[in-house]
Scaffold this active site. Structure first.
Site, PDB file in Angstrom:
ATOM      1  N   SER A 284       0.843  -1.188   0.000  1.00  0.00           N
ATOM      2  CA  SER A 284       0.000   0.000   0.000  1.00  0.00           C
ATOM      3  C   SER A 284       0.876   1.234   0.000  1.00  0.00           C
ATOM      4  O   SER A 284       1.998   1.211   0.534  1.00  0.00           O
ATOM      5  CB  SER A 284      -0.919   0.000   1.219  1.00  0.00           C
ATOM      6  N   LYS A 285       0.355   2.287  -0.615  1.00  0.00           N
ATOM      7  CA  LYS A 285       1.211   3.462  -0.748  1.00  0.00           C
ATOM      8  C   LYS A 285       1.429   4.156   0.589  1.00  0.00           C
ATOM      9  O   LYS A 285       2.353   4.933   0.737  1.00  0.00           O
ATOM     10  CB  LYS A 285       0.696   4.421  -1.820  1.00  0.00           C
ATOM     11  N   ARG A 286       0.580   3.874   1.556  1.00  0.00           N
ATOM     12  CA  ARG A 286       0.788   4.479   2.874  1.00  0.00           C
ATOM     13  C   ARG A 286       1.901   3.762   3.629  1.00  0.00           C
ATOM     14  O   ARG A 286       2.683   4.376   4.337  1.00  0.00           O
ATOM     15  CB  ARG A 286      -0.492   4.447   3.695  1.00  0.00           C
ATOM     16  N   ARG A 287       1.975   2.456   3.475  1.00  0.00           N
ATOM     17  CA  ARG A 287       2.910   1.649   4.260  1.00  0.00           C
ATOM     18  C   ARG A 287       4.234   1.381   3.555  1.00  0.00           C
ATOM     19  O   ARG A 287       5.279   1.318   4.156  1.00  0.00           O
ATOM     20  CB  ARG A 287       2.257   0.284   4.495  1.00  0.00           C
TER      21      ARG A 287
ATOM     22  N   VAL B 159       6.126   2.070  -2.982  1.00  0.00           N
ATOM     23  CA  VAL B 159       5.475   1.427  -4.133  1.00  0.00           C
ATOM     24  C   VAL B 159       5.664   2.192  -5.439  1.00  0.00           C
ATOM     25  O   VAL B 159       5.313   1.687  -6.497  1.00  0.00           O
ATOM     26  CB  VAL B 159       3.947   1.246  -3.906  1.00  0.00           C
TER      27      VAL B 159
END
Ligand code: GLU
Length: 474
Positions: A238-241, A244
């Site tokens: 995920s782009k938050r974690r 990517v």
């Protein structure tokens, strides 16, 4: 239609281009090229609140970087979903006329209340026979037929969905705009797409989309849903974690070829890889060998360490000229490129990214080495370090300019070290720290050769006098 397959890649330009998108694009690209088909790039740009033109450019640039070039005869596009708005509405109209879709004025609150009242899970087709027409706040819903929908998936085999658990889904919002489900199908149909290869997360949409295809009077395309990418904790990237953005890897000095090769291994194994005991293959081989039937079902771990090791292998495959050119963007403008070209072959073995290059060789370009305190303490404070460095200076002072090359420099230090009963690794450490400031770096004697006689000796003398006076490095 020409009869050759038409694949497509249909990203939404709502953020940085994701490595998962790149993997899906490469699978489509391999198929389009190996079948003599077409790869259509469709930008799904109808989410006006989240779209930015620069994201579209980012997609095009990122695709070009991984070899999916708009100049290739197999490439078509970019086509823009927004240009097909009339077709989306016309299709909706046809579905109304054929009885496959109907208008509904119930708000989400109405639906919740009624579902509770009747003790059902969701929307239960309540407006099916109310004969409503279009109007503000009226959504258009698809009339899901009874029965089962079988999605023939090239990766997963037949996947059966019970229509009873699919509620009459929305095609047009209350403001009359089409939702993804409809626009995506209409575009695929309009663009003559024969094969939809996309991420697994879209599998739940597929029975609904297949119903739309059929209701519009078309045969559904060949479907294939490729496994999601997960991180070390086996959570979906995920782009938050997670890191990517393809662009970020590019900026960190991953070579495009390494990235492409690594992405192709996510969910797919090149036939023969096991026998060959390698996963490193040229694109042309992967392109012709790639088959959806060989894609596996389990989530694919996006392993940054493995990517780095692929990258290291690709870096080692470069010629020196290629390596020098590839490193160039990471080198400070004022560094002498000729000098870098001299040291480049000696650092090739140790680079995992191009961005590592400047940190490994900066001592060659700085007026003085930057001393790493831990290296100094470990190396320069031993009992033998000071006399050994003094002897090394005397010995190197006796080496002429013409003899200042690595074999000779090594032999010179070997003559010195026997007096101290040391092995080469230990004996060269004080010289290395004196000249480079650190205990790790390129092979020492090659580095001394590139640095040159005068500057190497000067640095040894400076370090030695600091040792003698106990002056800390600075
Ligand atoms: N725009 C959708 C996405 O980026 C496309 C899905 C599809 O490939 O059909 O997820």
């Amino acid at each position: 239609m020409s009869g050759t397959p038409r694949y497509r890649f249909a990203p939404s330009p709502t953020g940085f281009f994701h490595v998962g998108g790149a993997r899906t694009a490469l699978f489509n690209w391999a198929l389009a090229r190996s079948t003599g088909g077409t790869f259509v790039l469709r930008i799904e740009d109808t989410d006006e609140a989240r779209n930015q033109p620069e994201w579209t450019q980012g997609i095009i640039d990122s695709l070009a970087w991984i070899g999916i070039s708009a100049d290739d005869p197999h490439f078509e596009g970019p086509l823009f979903q927004s240009a097909y708005a009339d077709a989306h509405l016309a299709a909706a109209q046809r579905l109304v006329e054929s009885g496959h879709a109907y208008f509904c004025d119930m708000t989400p609150d109405d639906i919740r209340a009624r579902a509770e009242e009747e003790d059902v899970a969701g929307y239960a087709g309540w407006s099916r026979d109310r004969g409503l027409g279009p109007g503000p706040g009226h959504v258009l819903r698809f009339r899901v037929p009874d029965g089962v929908t079988v999605v023939r998936d090239q990766v997963r085999g037949d996947v059966e969905f019970d229509n009873a658990v699919i509620e009459d889904f929305v095609l047009l919002r209350g403001n009359g705009t089409p939702v993804f489900m409809l626009a995506n199908v209409v575009d695929d149909a309009e663009m003559g797409i024969t094969d939809v290869v996309r991420a697994e997360e879209h599998l739940p949409n597929t029975p609904k989309q297949q119903m739309i295809w059929e209701a519009l009077g078309h045969a559904a395309p060949v479907w294939a849903h490729v496994p999601v990418l997960v991180n070390e904790q086996r959570k979906k990237l995920s782009k938050r974690r997670d890191k990517v953005a393809l662009e970020q890897y590019r900026e960190e000095g991953i070579l495009a070829d390494a990235m492409v090769n690594y992405l192709m291994t996510l969910g797919w194994t090149m036939p023969g890889a096991e026998e060959a005991a390698t996963e490193i293959f040229p694109w042309s081989d992967m392109e012709s060998a790639f088959r959806l039937e060989d894609v596996n079902l389990s989530p694919a771990f996006f392993d940054i360490k493995k990517l780095l090791s692929f990258n290291g292998e690709y870096i080692r495959q470069l010629s020196v000229d290629e390596l020098v050119a590839a490193c160039d963007p990471w080198l400070p403008g004022e560094w002498d490129r000729t000098r870098f070209a001299e040291i480049a072959p000696h650092i090739q073995q140790r680079l995992n990214t191009l961005a590592d290059a400047p940190g490994v060789v900066d001592f060659l370009f700085l007026p003085d080495p930057e001393f790493d305190e831990a290296s100094w303490d470990k190396t320069m404070t031993t009992e033998y370090a000071e006399p050994l460095l003094a002897d090394a200076i005397t010995a190197y002072d006796g080496v002429s300019e013409g003899d200042w090359q690595h074999e000779h420099l090594k032999a010179t230090l070997e003559d010195v070290m026997v007096r101290y009963d040391l092995k080469l690794g230990k004996a060269q450490a004080p010289v290395r720290v004196a000249v480079t400031g650190r205990t790790v770096g390129p092979p020492l004697f090659e580095a001394l050769e590139v640095m040159g006689r005068e500057e190497s000796l000067r640095r040894m003398r400076v370090a030695h006098s600091r040792m003698a006076t106990g002056e800390p490095p600075g």
